[in-house]
Design a protein around this motif. Sequence first.
Motif, PDB file in Angstrom:
ATOM      1  N   LYS A 189      10.901 -11.734   2.315  1.00  0.00           N
ATOM      2  CA  LYS A 189       9.975 -11.555   1.821  1.00  0.00           C
ATOM      3  C   LYS A 189       8.570 -10.231   2.241  1.00  0.00           C
ATOM      4  O   LYS A 189       7.760  -9.691   1.269  1.00  0.00           O
ATOM      5  CB  LYS A 189       8.832 -13.059   1.560  1.00  0.00           C
ATOM      6  CG  LYS A 189       9.531 -13.865   0.442  1.00  0.00           C
ATOM      7  CD  LYS A 189       8.726 -15.503   0.228  1.00  0.00           C
ATOM      8  CE  LYS A 189      10.060 -16.794   0.062  1.00  0.00           C
ATOM      9  NZ  LYS A 189       8.786 -17.679   0.122  1.00  0.00           N
ATOM     10  N   SER A 190       7.965 -10.425   3.491  1.00  0.00           N
ATOM     11  CA  SER A 190       7.978  -9.158   3.776  1.00  0.00           C
ATOM     12  C   SER A 190       8.212  -8.130   3.459  1.00  0.00           C
ATOM     13  O   SER A 190       7.589  -7.073   3.544  1.00  0.00           O
ATOM     14  CB  SER A 190       7.927  -9.637   5.379  1.00  0.00           C
ATOM     15  OG  SER A 190       7.576  -8.340   6.119  1.00  0.00           O
ATOM     16  N   HIS A 191      10.064  -8.175   3.443  1.00  0.00           N
ATOM     17  CA  HIS A 191       9.929  -6.858   3.129  1.00  0.00           C
ATOM     18  C   HIS A 191       9.858  -6.618   2.176  1.00  0.00           C
ATOM     19  O   HIS A 191       9.885  -4.742   2.022  1.00  0.00           O
ATOM     20  CB  HIS A 191      11.455  -6.713   4.040  1.00  0.00           C
ATOM     21  CG  HIS A 191      12.271  -7.340   5.528  1.00  0.00           C
ATOM     22  ND1 HIS A 191      11.462  -6.308   6.652  1.00  0.00           N
ATOM     23  CD2 HIS A 191      13.184  -7.438   5.715  1.00  0.00           C
ATOM     24  CE1 HIS A 191      12.116  -6.658   7.425  1.00  0.00           C
ATOM     25  NE2 HIS A 191      13.140  -7.350   7.380  1.00  0.00           N
ATOM     26  N   ILE A 192      10.350  -7.447   1.176  1.00  0.00           N
ATOM     27  CA  ILE A 192      10.258  -7.092  -0.437  1.00  0.00           C
ATOM     28  C   ILE A 192       8.734  -6.213  -0.488  1.00  0.00           C
ATOM     29  O   ILE A 192       7.978  -5.533  -1.301  1.00  0.00           O
ATOM     30  CB  ILE A 192      10.243  -7.966  -1.033  1.00  0.00           C
ATOM     31  CG1 ILE A 192      11.667  -8.045  -1.129  1.00  0.00           C
ATOM     32  CG2 ILE A 192       9.520  -7.990  -3.060  1.00  0.00           C
ATOM     33  CD1 ILE A 192      11.882 -10.047  -2.220  1.00  0.00           C
ATOM     34  N   THR A 193       7.744  -7.155   0.454  1.00  0.00           N
ATOM     35  CA  THR A 193       5.569  -6.275   0.048  1.00  0.00           C
ATOM     36  C   THR A 193       6.004  -4.911   0.818  1.00  0.00           C
ATOM     37  O   THR A 193       5.720  -4.215   0.420  1.00  0.00           O
ATOM     38  CB  THR A 193       5.375  -7.484   0.897  1.00  0.00           C
ATOM     39  OG1 THR A 193       5.013  -8.895   0.291  1.00  0.00           O
ATOM     40  CG2 THR A 193       3.857  -7.065   0.908  1.00  0.00           C
ATOM     41  N   GLN A 194       6.557  -5.270   1.839  1.00  0.00           N
ATOM     42  CA  GLN A 194       6.201  -3.503   2.300  1.00  0.00           C
ATOM     43  C   GLN A 194       7.401  -2.209   1.710  1.00  0.00           C
ATOM     44  O   GLN A 194       6.507  -1.963   1.480  1.00  0.00           O
ATOM     45  CB  GLN A 194       7.413  -3.273   3.715  1.00  0.00           C
ATOM     46  CG  GLN A 194       6.585  -4.284   4.720  1.00  0.00           C
ATOM     47  CD  GLN A 194       6.922  -4.326   6.381  1.00  0.00           C
ATOM     48  OE1 GLN A 194       7.701  -2.951   7.409  1.00  0.00           O
ATOM     49  NE2 GLN A 194       7.368  -5.354   7.039  1.00  0.00           N
ATOM     50  N   LYS A 196       7.304  -2.131  -1.297  1.00  0.00           N
ATOM     51  CA  LYS A 196       6.762  -2.181  -2.793  1.00  0.00           C
ATOM     52  C   LYS A 196       5.419  -1.230  -2.605  1.00  0.00           C
ATOM     53  O   LYS A 196       5.172  -0.519  -3.082  1.00  0.00           O
ATOM     54  CB  LYS A 196       6.286  -3.569  -3.260  1.00  0.00           C
ATOM     55  CG  LYS A 196       6.848  -3.843  -4.110  1.00  0.00           C
ATOM     56  CD  LYS A 196       6.535  -5.517  -5.431  1.00  0.00           C
ATOM     57  CE  LYS A 196       7.915  -5.826  -6.052  1.00  0.00           C
ATOM     58  NZ  LYS A 196       7.331  -7.820  -6.382  1.00  0.00           N
ATOM     59  N   ASP A 197       4.844  -1.679  -1.681  1.00  0.00           N
ATOM     60  CA  ASP A 197       3.558  -0.715  -0.487  1.00  0.00           C
ATOM     61  C   ASP A 197       4.384   0.299  -0.376  1.00  0.00           C
ATOM     62  O   ASP A 197       3.423   1.175  -0.465  1.00  0.00           O
ATOM     63  CB  ASP A 197       3.346  -1.550   0.529  1.00  0.00           C
ATOM     64  CG  ASP A 197       2.515  -2.716   0.488  1.00  0.00           C
ATOM     65  OD1 ASP A 197       2.103  -3.716  -0.827  1.00  0.00           O
ATOM     66  OD2 ASP A 197       2.722  -3.870   1.121  1.00  0.00           O
ATOM     67  N   THR A 198       5.662   0.935   0.082  1.00  0.00           N
ATOM     68  CA  THR A 198       6.416   1.873   0.642  1.00  0.00           C
ATOM     69  C   THR A 198       5.962   2.884  -0.614  1.00  0.00           C
ATOM     70  O   THR A 198       5.733   4.224  -0.673  1.00  0.00           O
ATOM     71  CB  THR A 198       7.370   2.185   1.288  1.00  0.00           C
ATOM     72  OG1 THR A 198       7.206   0.909   3.109  1.00  0.00           O
ATOM     73  CG2 THR A 198       7.584   2.772   2.257  1.00  0.00           C
ATOM     74  N   ASP A 202       2.381   8.205  -0.869  1.00  0.00           N
ATOM     75  CA  ASP A 202       1.871   9.543  -2.131  1.00  0.00           C
ATOM     76  C   ASP A 202       2.943  10.523  -0.930  1.00  0.00           C
ATOM     77  O   ASP A 202       3.051  12.247  -0.912  1.00  0.00           O
ATOM     78  CB  ASP A 202       1.299  10.295  -1.968  1.00  0.00           C
ATOM     79  CG  ASP A 202       0.532   9.358  -2.849  1.00  0.00           C
ATOM     80  OD1 ASP A 202       1.211   9.300  -3.897  1.00  0.00           O
ATOM     81  OD2 ASP A 202      -1.478   9.402  -2.975  1.00  0.00           O
ATOM     82  N   VAL A 203       3.657   9.916  -0.246  1.00  0.00           N
ATOM     83  CA  VAL A 203       5.052  10.151   1.112  1.00  0.00           C
ATOM     84  C   VAL A 203       6.566  10.168   0.877  1.00  0.00           C
ATOM     85  O   VAL A 203       6.742   9.405   0.238  1.00  0.00           O
ATOM     86  CB  VAL A 203       4.062  11.019   2.383  1.00  0.00           C
ATOM     87  CG1 VAL A 203       2.790  10.780   2.647  1.00  0.00           C
ATOM     88  CG2 VAL A 203       4.215   8.666   2.720  1.00  0.00           C
ATOM     89  N   ALA A 204       7.228  11.448   1.811  1.00  0.00           N
ATOM     90  CA  ALA A 204       8.275  11.187   1.952  1.00  0.00           C
ATOM     91  C   ALA A 204       8.521   9.880   1.584  1.00  0.00           C
ATOM     92  O   ALA A 204       8.508   9.416   3.335  1.00  0.00           O
ATOM     93  CB  ALA A 204       8.860  12.093   2.370  1.00  0.00           C
ATOM     94  N   VAL A 205       9.261   8.840   1.225  1.00  0.00           N
ATOM     95  CA  VAL A 205       9.741   7.414   1.987  1.00  0.00           C
ATOM     96  C   VAL A 205      11.167   6.867   1.869  1.00  0.00           C
ATOM     97  O   VAL A 205      11.277   5.843   2.284  1.00  0.00           O
ATOM     98  CB  VAL A 205       9.102   6.559   0.853  1.00  0.00           C
ATOM     99  CG1 VAL A 205       7.571   6.694   0.515  1.00  0.00           C
ATOM    100  CG2 VAL A 205      10.130   6.890  -0.511  1.00  0.00           C
ATOM    101  N   GLY A 206      12.106   8.230   1.518  1.00  0.00           N
ATOM    102  CA  GLY A 206      13.011   7.769   2.325  1.00  0.00           C
ATOM    103  C   GLY A 206      13.917   6.942   3.226  1.00  0.00           C
ATOM    104  O   GLY A 206      14.206   6.170   2.656  1.00  0.00           O
ATOM    105  N   ARG A 207      13.768   7.484   4.055  1.00  0.00           N
ATOM    106  CA  ARG A 207      13.699   7.170   5.418  1.00  0.00           C
ATOM    107  C   ARG A 207      13.805   5.730   5.454  1.00  0.00           C
ATOM    108  O   ARG A 207      14.451   4.831   6.269  1.00  0.00           O
ATOM    109  CB  ARG A 207      13.177   8.502   6.263  1.00  0.00           C
ATOM    110  CG  ARG A 207      14.355   9.302   6.729  1.00  0.00           C
ATOM    111  CD  ARG A 207      14.303   9.752   8.008  1.00  0.00           C
ATOM    112  NE  ARG A 207      15.014  11.134   8.153  1.00  0.00           N
ATOM    113  CZ  ARG A 207      14.586  12.566   7.448  1.00  0.00           C
ATOM    114  NH1 ARG A 207      13.201  13.079   7.605  1.00  0.00           N
ATOM    115  NH2 ARG A 207      15.287  13.395   7.562  1.00  0.00           N
ATOM    116  N   LYS A 208      11.982   5.584   5.415  1.00  0.00           N
ATOM    117  CA  LYS A 208      11.822   4.433   5.453  1.00  0.00           C
ATOM    118  C   LYS A 208      12.169   2.907   4.498  1.00  0.00           C
ATOM    119  O   LYS A 208      12.698   1.889   5.088  1.00  0.00           O
ATOM    120  CB  LYS A 208      10.217   3.938   5.690  1.00  0.00           C
ATOM    121  CG  LYS A 208       9.496   3.059   5.583  1.00  0.00           C
ATOM    122  CD  LYS A 208       7.904   2.790   5.526  1.00  0.00           C
ATOM    123  CE  LYS A 208       7.241   1.461   5.929  1.00  0.00           C
ATOM    124  NZ  LYS A 208       5.853   1.238   5.944  1.00  0.00           N
TER     125      LYS A 208
END
Length: 217
Positions: A189-194, A196-198, A202-208
């Motif tokens: 559930k924490s991963h799902i929240t993270q 969505k927040d990611t 407005d930055v590159a988020v692919g790797r995260k």
Amino acid sequence: PKSIYFVEERVREDITNRLSRGKVDVVITFEDNSEGNLHAVTDVNLADSYYEALNQLKDRYNLNEDIGISVFTRIPDVIKIEKCEEDHEIIWSILKKALHIALDNLISMRETEGANLKADLLQKLDKISIEIDIISQRSSLVVLEYKEKLEARISELLDGTELDPQRIAMEVTVFADKCSIDEELTRFKSHITQFKDTLDTDVAVGRKLDFLVQEMN
């Protein structure tokens, strides 16, 4: 093109400032259609040499002809037509406009694709969240079902003999500890929240996002 090679580093810098991920190929063509970019260049040393040689011929053969300007215009390379050296800042200012239009179009396309991908990912996350809730509700029943099956199995083996409630409770406690997935559910559930927040940054988020998906798996 080699004629405007001096702009390459500026082009690189502009692209790097606008784009953070991906491989970018840039093709630039250049044609100078400006008027007045040609000028005549006189090779004075060559002209002096010709003038001296012509005067030697006059003296040697007693010629009376004057050596006029028309003579020099017929001699190769004394007067040459060359292109004016391009003004680097003018060329860069024109190229920069074209480059920024291309980058604006590219970024706009990326944003559209990104918005579509984001909507699709959020939809998938919502479906996963529903499944996680079902698993959470189901997990609490697993221990109860195990207890019922264990009692039924022991009763069958003992053939009517009274069961030891304490021994049954101990077995159920051990099983409950082994099969508990509370921590995994909380982390998921924490991963799902993270995730969505990611997606909202407005930055590159692919790797995260790749990392979070690995953790979910």
